[in-house]
Each structure stands twice: as structure tokens, then as C-alpha cells.
Enzyme design. Structure first.
Site, PDB file in Angstrom:
ATOM      1  N   ASP A  37       2.948   5.411  -6.729  1.00 47.63           N
ATOM      2  CA  ASP A  37       3.969   5.250  -5.734  1.00 47.63           C
ATOM      3  C   ASP A  37       5.366   5.261  -6.416  1.00 47.63           C
ATOM      4  O   ASP A  37       6.431   5.355  -6.035  1.00 47.63           O
ATOM      5  CB  ASP A  37       4.121   4.265  -4.911  1.00 47.63           C
ATOM      6  N   HIS A  56      -2.256  -2.167  -9.820  1.00 44.84           N
ATOM      7  CA  HIS A  56      -3.204  -1.545  -8.972  1.00 44.84           C
ATOM      8  C   HIS A  56      -4.440  -2.279  -8.925  1.00 44.84           C
ATOM      9  O   HIS A  56      -4.691  -2.927  -9.851  1.00 44.84           O
ATOM     10  CB  HIS A  56      -3.480  -0.040  -9.506  1.00 44.84           C
ATOM     11  N   HIS A  82       0.726  -1.309   0.047  1.00 49.22           N
ATOM     12  CA  HIS A  82       0.068   0.191   0.063  1.00 49.22           C
ATOM     13  C   HIS A  82       0.898   1.229   0.159  1.00 49.22           C
ATOM     14  O   HIS A  82       1.691   1.445  -1.078  1.00 49.22           O
ATOM     15  CB  HIS A  82      -0.887  -0.257   1.191  1.00 49.22           C
TER      16      HIS A  82
HETATM   17  C1  SDX Z   1      -1.266   2.266  -3.460  1.00 53.73           C
HETATM   18  O1  SDX Z   1      -6.162   0.677  -3.469  1.00 53.73           O
HETATM   19  C2  SDX Z   1      -5.690   2.063  -3.499  1.00 53.73           C
HETATM   20  O2  SDX Z   1      -6.304   2.780  -4.194  1.00 53.73           O
HETATM   21  C3  SDX Z   1      -4.043   2.335  -3.044  1.00 53.73           C
HETATM   22  C4  SDX Z   1      -3.506   3.443  -3.567  1.00 53.73           C
HETATM   23  C5  SDX Z   1      -4.286   4.617  -2.874  1.00 53.73           C
HETATM   24  O3  SDX Z   1      -4.105   5.858  -3.422  1.00 53.73           O
HETATM   25  O4  SDX Z   1      -4.594   4.408  -1.684  1.00 53.73           O
HETATM   26  O5  SDX Z   1      -3.528   3.800  -4.880  1.00 53.73           O
HETATM   27  C6  SDX Z   1      -2.013   3.439  -3.218  1.00 53.73           C
HETATM   28  O6  SDX Z   1      -1.331   1.419  -2.461  1.00 53.73           O
HETATM   29  C7  SDX Z   1      -0.803   1.958  -4.702  1.00 53.73           C
HETATM   30  C8  SDX Z   1      -0.257   0.553  -4.945  1.00 53.73           C
HETATM   31  C9  SDX Z   1       1.306   0.611  -4.198  1.00 53.73           C
HETATM   32  N1  SDX Z   1       1.760  -0.871  -4.302  1.00 53.73           N
HETATM   33  C10 SDX Z   1       2.718  -1.317  -5.194  1.00 53.73           C
HETATM   34  O7  SDX Z   1       3.154  -0.708  -5.948  1.00 53.73           O
HETATM   35  C11 SDX Z   1       3.088  -2.723  -4.668  1.00 53.73           C
HETATM   36  C12 SDX Z   1       3.208  -3.432  -5.909  1.00 53.73           C
HETATM   37  N2  SDX Z   1       1.800  -3.729  -6.505  1.00 53.73           N
HETATM   38  C13 SDX Z   1       1.364  -4.980  -6.499  1.00 53.73           C
HETATM   39  O8  SDX Z   1       1.626  -5.540  -5.037  1.00 53.73           O
HETATM   40  C14 SDX Z   1      -0.200  -4.952  -6.616  1.00 53.73           C
HETATM   41  O9  SDX Z   1      -0.222  -4.641  -8.054  1.00 53.73           O
HETATM   42  C15 SDX Z   1      -1.178  -4.154  -5.742  1.00 53.73           C
HETATM   43  C16 SDX Z   1      -1.100  -4.695  -4.559  1.00 53.73           C
HETATM   44  C17 SDX Z   1      -0.998  -2.919  -5.809  1.00 53.73           C
HETATM   45  C18 SDX Z   1      -2.686  -4.746  -6.470  1.00 53.73           C
HETATM   46  O10 SDX Z   1      -2.667  -6.120  -6.138  1.00 53.73           O
HETATM   47  P1  SDX Z   1      -3.836  -7.064  -6.517  1.00 53.73           P
HETATM   48  O11 SDX Z   1      -4.938  -6.035  -7.131  1.00 53.73           O
HETATM   49  O12 SDX Z   1      -4.111  -7.913  -5.422  1.00 53.73           O
HETATM   50  O13 SDX Z   1      -3.416  -7.552  -7.799  1.00 53.73           O
HETATM   51  P2  SDX Z   1      -2.778  -9.422  -7.822  1.00 53.73           P
HETATM   52  O14 SDX Z   1      -1.796  -9.353  -6.910  1.00 53.73           O
HETATM   53  O15 SDX Z   1      -4.118 -10.173  -7.816  1.00 53.73           O
HETATM   54  O16 SDX Z   1      -2.283  -9.072  -9.229  1.00 53.73           O
HETATM   55  C19 SDX Z   1      -2.857  -9.753 -10.405  1.00 53.73           C
HETATM   56  C20 SDX Z   1      -1.572 -10.426 -11.346  1.00 53.73           C
HETATM   57  C21 SDX Z   1      -0.653 -11.588 -10.486  1.00 53.73           C
HETATM   58  O17 SDX Z   1      -0.394 -12.157 -11.332  1.00 53.73           O
HETATM   59  P3  SDX Z   1      -0.965 -13.671 -11.531  1.00 53.73           P
HETATM   60  O18 SDX Z   1      -1.127 -14.541 -10.232  1.00 53.73           O
HETATM   61  O19 SDX Z   1      -2.265 -13.359 -12.092  1.00 53.73           O
HETATM   62  O20 SDX Z   1       0.119 -14.507 -12.517  1.00 53.73           O
HETATM   63  O21 SDX Z   1      -0.617  -9.444 -11.365  1.00 53.73           O
HETATM   64  C22 SDX Z   1       0.628  -9.541 -10.749  1.00 53.73           C
HETATM   65  C23 SDX Z   1       0.356 -10.739  -9.680  1.00 53.73           C
HETATM   66  O22 SDX Z   1       1.288 -11.255  -9.483  1.00 53.73           O
HETATM   67  N3  SDX Z   1       1.188  -8.331 -10.175  1.00 53.73           N
HETATM   68  C24 SDX Z   1       2.308  -8.149 -10.069  1.00 53.73           C
HETATM   69  C25 SDX Z   1       2.222  -6.582  -9.689  1.00 53.73           C
HETATM   70  N4  SDX Z   1       1.175  -6.463  -9.079  1.00 53.73           N
HETATM   71  C26 SDX Z   1       0.343  -7.442  -9.610  1.00 53.73           C
HETATM   72  N5  SDX Z   1       3.324  -8.935 -10.647  1.00 53.73           N
HETATM   73  C27 SDX Z   1       4.804  -7.880 -10.659  1.00 53.73           C
HETATM   74  N6  SDX Z   1       4.771  -6.965 -10.176  1.00 53.73           N
HETATM   75  C28 SDX Z   1       3.512  -6.153  -9.356  1.00 53.73           C
HETATM   76  N7  SDX Z   1       3.733  -5.022  -8.950  1.00 53.73           N
END
Ligand code: SDX
Length: 441
Positions: free
Chosen positions: A362, A306, A267
């Protein structure tokens, strides 16, 4: 046009009609679907709330497919261009942009609450010299609850309004004091002649000068960063604020919980992790290998992806433009070239394209904060300062929503069925049996 959903339960061949309103059915309607009268009824199962609306909200609108973000209907790019953080805070809390008189009153109110009780310093001095600023922020927000017992009157509009002004006014001071404690510097008290962002910069960076004059480009850049981070509908930390607030706990402890959620690397903690990631990558030649390790599932690409945006996060676009303005003043952050190369490669790679993984808020914010002189572990605190306003707007909306009550989800129980108590003398044998060890073995 029919706005109902028809469901047939194949177990009983019975049909059910459910109204569709605002693109949703009420989960409680499912409880009517029973195999026999003694049934509890059907539950909806949605781990991490991927497809569950927990509330009706009028605060922030996001269209993840089109990369749209609006606060109370106003597009984020217009607010970033024309507004100030305190004007946006007024908009988020009250629902409307203020008149000049309203803005002056609001600014004076917030400014009159920037000081902290002197005992807060004793509390803060108890932290280890290298305590993470988020740990200090979370703890101090909760501690402030003990200074303002009137905050527990969450049903009183006047009390709510006072706590909202206190928290918006004090969160930059807490953040700055935490930073100064880290460095062993004397605390700098608020300078109420400066604006919200300028005062924060002064409390962070003023040293021997009689008065700190913030660089106008950096001050404006920080105002815009605060505007971009102010709210984001039902994100993880907003959900926590609403959940804690639903038990009628006061907004100080509720915002401490929300800040704790924001601290997580998935997050608000991601901005700090992006800088650590870019340093791990080290140089342009190493980017392809790092991207490959992400595709192998060894790590996440921090600052990418996201839950809602399946397009470019509109905030990341604005941040990219701000980065150039800041670097004009501070000098270019060498890690920017690495970030741009990571983005270039990732946006062409099917692994990321197929999963709709784009830079989020971020990805670029940390580069700007670092160029402005903030230490990496202060980045999430910089996220928490403006997000306090979003948490408070969500908290107040929840309290005023007649449909809301204490948040208490259900579960699907998958544990043991009833089993008799085993006296301690009989447990070793039971453990061996469970582990498949033959008796006497
Ligand atoms: C913020 O919710 C909000 O609005 C948050 C926010 C706000 O203003 O409050 O926008 C602020 O928290 C932004 C996000 C910051 N976090 C990161 O940058 C961390 C990296 N991002 C990931 O951890 C992820 O993208 C999330 C947590 C942001 C979202 O995760 P989801 O929606 O649960 O998506 P998921 O994990 O189910 O991913 C779907 C697929 C998966 O692959 P498969 O299992 O389908 O093969 O995408 C992949 C994930 O492995 N994936 C990534 C990835 N994010 C998702 N793979 C590599 N790197 C990534 N960053």
C-alpha cells in the site's frame, strides 16, 4: 526421522505423541491432553491467528522472511512482467495458466458479464453524493445477491463457475458506477472491445468522446497493479470470505463481507491512509518529526509493516518501478519525494529495522493511483477489484476441501461464574457495592 512431537503434561506426568505434518500439529490432537477423564482437553489459544493455519491451500505461497510471493507457483515478478490480469485470474481460479483458446473463452465469458441490472442504478442513486465508494461497493455486492438467487447453489460446480464469472466481470462496473455517482456524472456502460483494465478506465473517465482510448502505459500499469493485488493467501479479507462461505452463504454476500474487511485502514484501506499521511507530513523538513511521533506510539506509519513479510514486500518493489513509468506519462507526483524520504529514514531507524517494518503493497500504490487521476477514497475500491478474484479462488478451494466445515472458533471464558438473577429493585445497591460506595452513601 521422527515426525512427532512429544508433550509431557506435568499435571499428570503423562506423555503424548503428536504427528508433525507440513510443519504443523493438528490442534484437535491437544484435546487428548486431560487432567482427568471429565476434562474438555487442552485448547490452543491464538488471538488474531498469529500462529494458526486455518486451511491447506495451493493458491498463493508467501515466504515472509525472503520476500517471496507466488501465485500457483509462478513468481509475482514474472507474472507482472509477462501476464495479463485475466490470465492471472484464470490461473488463480483454475490452478493453471490458460492456453490461447482457454484464455479467449475465459475473456469472452468475463466480458459477457460486465453489465449490471438496470435496477442497480436506482439502488446506487440512493446513496448520498459523497458516499464513500467502499460503502457503495460493499452494499451493491450484497444487493446483487438478490438479483442472482441461483448463486445460493454453492454445491453446484456450474453455478459456482457462473457466479465467479459474474463477480469478476461486474466488480469493475460497480466501482466505476460508484465513482460516477460521486461526481454526478452519467454512468458509462462497459466497452467490451477494451481489455479488463482499459474498460475500467473507460467506465471511469470517458466523458464526451464517442470512444475512450486508454493510454497504453497507464492501461498496462493498471493491469500490473491488478495482478499484484489479486491474492495474498489467508489475509484478513480472505479469512472473512472463507468464514462466511463456510456457512454456505452465496458468494455475493460473502464477497461483500470480504470487501468490508478490506475497507479497514489496517488492511486495504491503508493505501488511502498513506496519501493522507503524506499530506499530513506536508514537506521534507517535517518527516523526522513525524517519524518520531510514530516511534512514540502516537500513530502507525501507514503503508509500512506486514503480518507475514519481515522483508521488503515484493509487490512494493514492483510498484516502485511502475511509479516511474506512470509518472513519465502523468508527470511526477510531488508526494513521491516525501514517500522516498519517509522510506529512507525509516529503513535506517532501529525502531523500524528491529520490528522488520518495510514498505508494503500500500505504500506506493496510492501515489500511482493519484497520478492516474483516481480520487483518494477510490483507492481501496481499486484494491477490491482484483482481490475479488483472490477471494473467489479461496472461497472455491474452501468449498472443495473435505477437511473444511462451518467456521466456529472456541474461546477461553473469563467472565462471571454462575450468579443468581437480581430483581431490578435490588440493583442500585448492588451497583453501589460494586463501585465501593458505602451503603447509604
Ligand atoms: C495489507 O495480510 C495481508 O496479506 C494483507 C495485504 C494483502 O495483500 O491482503 O498484504 C494487504 O493489508 C497490507 C498492510 C496494510 N496496512 C498498513 O500499512 C497499516 C500499517 N501497518 C500496521 O498496522 C501493521 O504493520 C499491520 C496491521 C500491517 C500488521 O500488524 P501486525 O502483524 O499485527 O503487527 P503488530 O501490530 O503486532 O506490530 C508489531 C510491532 C508493534 O510494536 P511493539 O508493540 O512490538 O512495540 O511493530 C509495530 C507495532 O506497534 N508496528 C508498527 C507498524 N506496524 C507494526 N509501528 C509503526 N507503524 C507501523 N505501520
Amino acid at each position: 526421522m521422527a515426525t512427532t512431537l512429544t508433550i509431557t503434561d506435568q499435571r499428570t506426568k503423562r506423555g503424548y505423541e503428536m504427528p508433525i505434518r507440513d510443519g504443523a500439529i493438528r490442534a484437535m490432537e491437544l484435546r487428548a491432553i486431560k487432567e482427568d477423564a471429565s476434562d474438555f482437553g487442552i485448547l490452543s489459544y491464538d488471538p488474531a491467528f498469529l500462529n494458526t493455519a486455518s486451511c491447506r491451500s495451493a493458491i498463493t505461497f508467501i515466504d515472509g522472511g525472503r520476500g517471496i510471493l507466488r501465485y500457483r507457483g509462478y513468481p509475482i515478478d514474472e507474472l507482472a512482467k509477462h501476464s495479463s490480469f485475466l490470465e492471472v485470474a484464470y490461473l488463480l481460479i483454475t490452478g493453471e495458466l490458460p492456453t490461447a483458446t482457454e484464455l479467449d473463452g475465459w475473456t469472452a465469458d468475463i466480458t459477457s458479464h460486465t453489465m449490471l441490472h438496470e435496477n442497480t442504478k436506482k439502488f446506487m442513486d440512493g446513496f448520498h453524493h459523497d458516499a464513500h465508494p467502499m460503502g457503495i461497493l460493499v452494499s451493491t455486492l450484497a444487493a446483487l445477491s438478490t438479483f442472482y438467487p441461483d448463486a445460493r447453489q454453492v454445491g453446484d460446480p456450474e453455478s459456482r463457475a457462473l457466479q465467479i464469472r459474474r463477480l469478476i466481470g461486474k466488480v469493475p462496473t460497480i466501482a466505476a458506477f460508484a465513482y460516477r455517482h460521486r461526481l454526478g456524472y452519467p454512468y458509462v456502460y462497459p466497452d467490451n472491445d477494451l481489455g479488463y483494465a482499459g474498460n475500467f478506465l473507460a467506465m471511469m473517465f470517458r466523458m464526451r468522446e464517442a470512444r475512450y482510448e486508454p493510454d497504453p502505459v497507464l492501461e498496462r500499469a493498471l493491469e500490473v497493479l491488478f495482478i499484484l493485488h489479486a491474492d495474498h493467501e489467508q489475509n484478513c479479507s480472505a479469512n472473512v470470505m472463507r468464514s462466511i462461505g463456510s456457512s454456505l452463504a452465496d458468494p455475493f454476500v460473502a464477497s461483500a463481507g470480504a470487501a468490508a474487511a478490506l475497507y479497514g485502514p489496517l488492511h486495504g484501506g491503508a493505501n488511502e491512509q498513506v496519501l493522507r499521511m503524506l499530506r499530513d507530513i506536508g514537506d521534507l523538513r517535517s518527516v523526522p518529526r513525524y517519524i518520531e511521533s510514530v516511534k512514540q506510539g502516537e500513530r502507525k506509519l501507514m503503508g509500512f509493516g506486514h503480518r507475514v513479510y519481515k522483508e521488503y514486500d515484493p509487490r512494493a518493489k514492483i510498484l516502485k518501478a511502475i511509479a516511474d513509468q506512470v509518472f513519465e506519462v502523468t508527470g511526477r507526483n510531488p508526494l513521491l519525494d516525501l514517500a522516498l524520504e519517509v522510506e529512507r529514514i525509516a529503513l535506517e531507524d532501529p525502531y523500524f529495522v528491529d520490528r522488520h517494518l518495510y514498505p508494503n503493497v500500500d505504500f506506493y500504490s496510492g501515489l500511482i493511483y493519484e497520478a492516474m487521476g483516481f480520487p483518494t477514497d477510490a483507492f481501496t475500491v481499486l484494491f477490491a477489484i482484483p482481490r475479488m478474484t483472490g477471494w473467489l479462488a479461496q472461497w472455491q478451494e474452501m468449498l472443495l476441501d473435505d477437511e473444511q466445515k462451518i467456521a466456529r472458533p472456541r474461546q477461553l471464558y473469563v467472565g462471571h461464574d454462575r450468579r443468581p438473577y437480581v430483581p431490578i429493585a435490588g440493583r442500585a445497591a448492588m451497583t453501589r457495592e460494586r463501585q465501593g460506595v458505602p451503603m447509604g452513601g
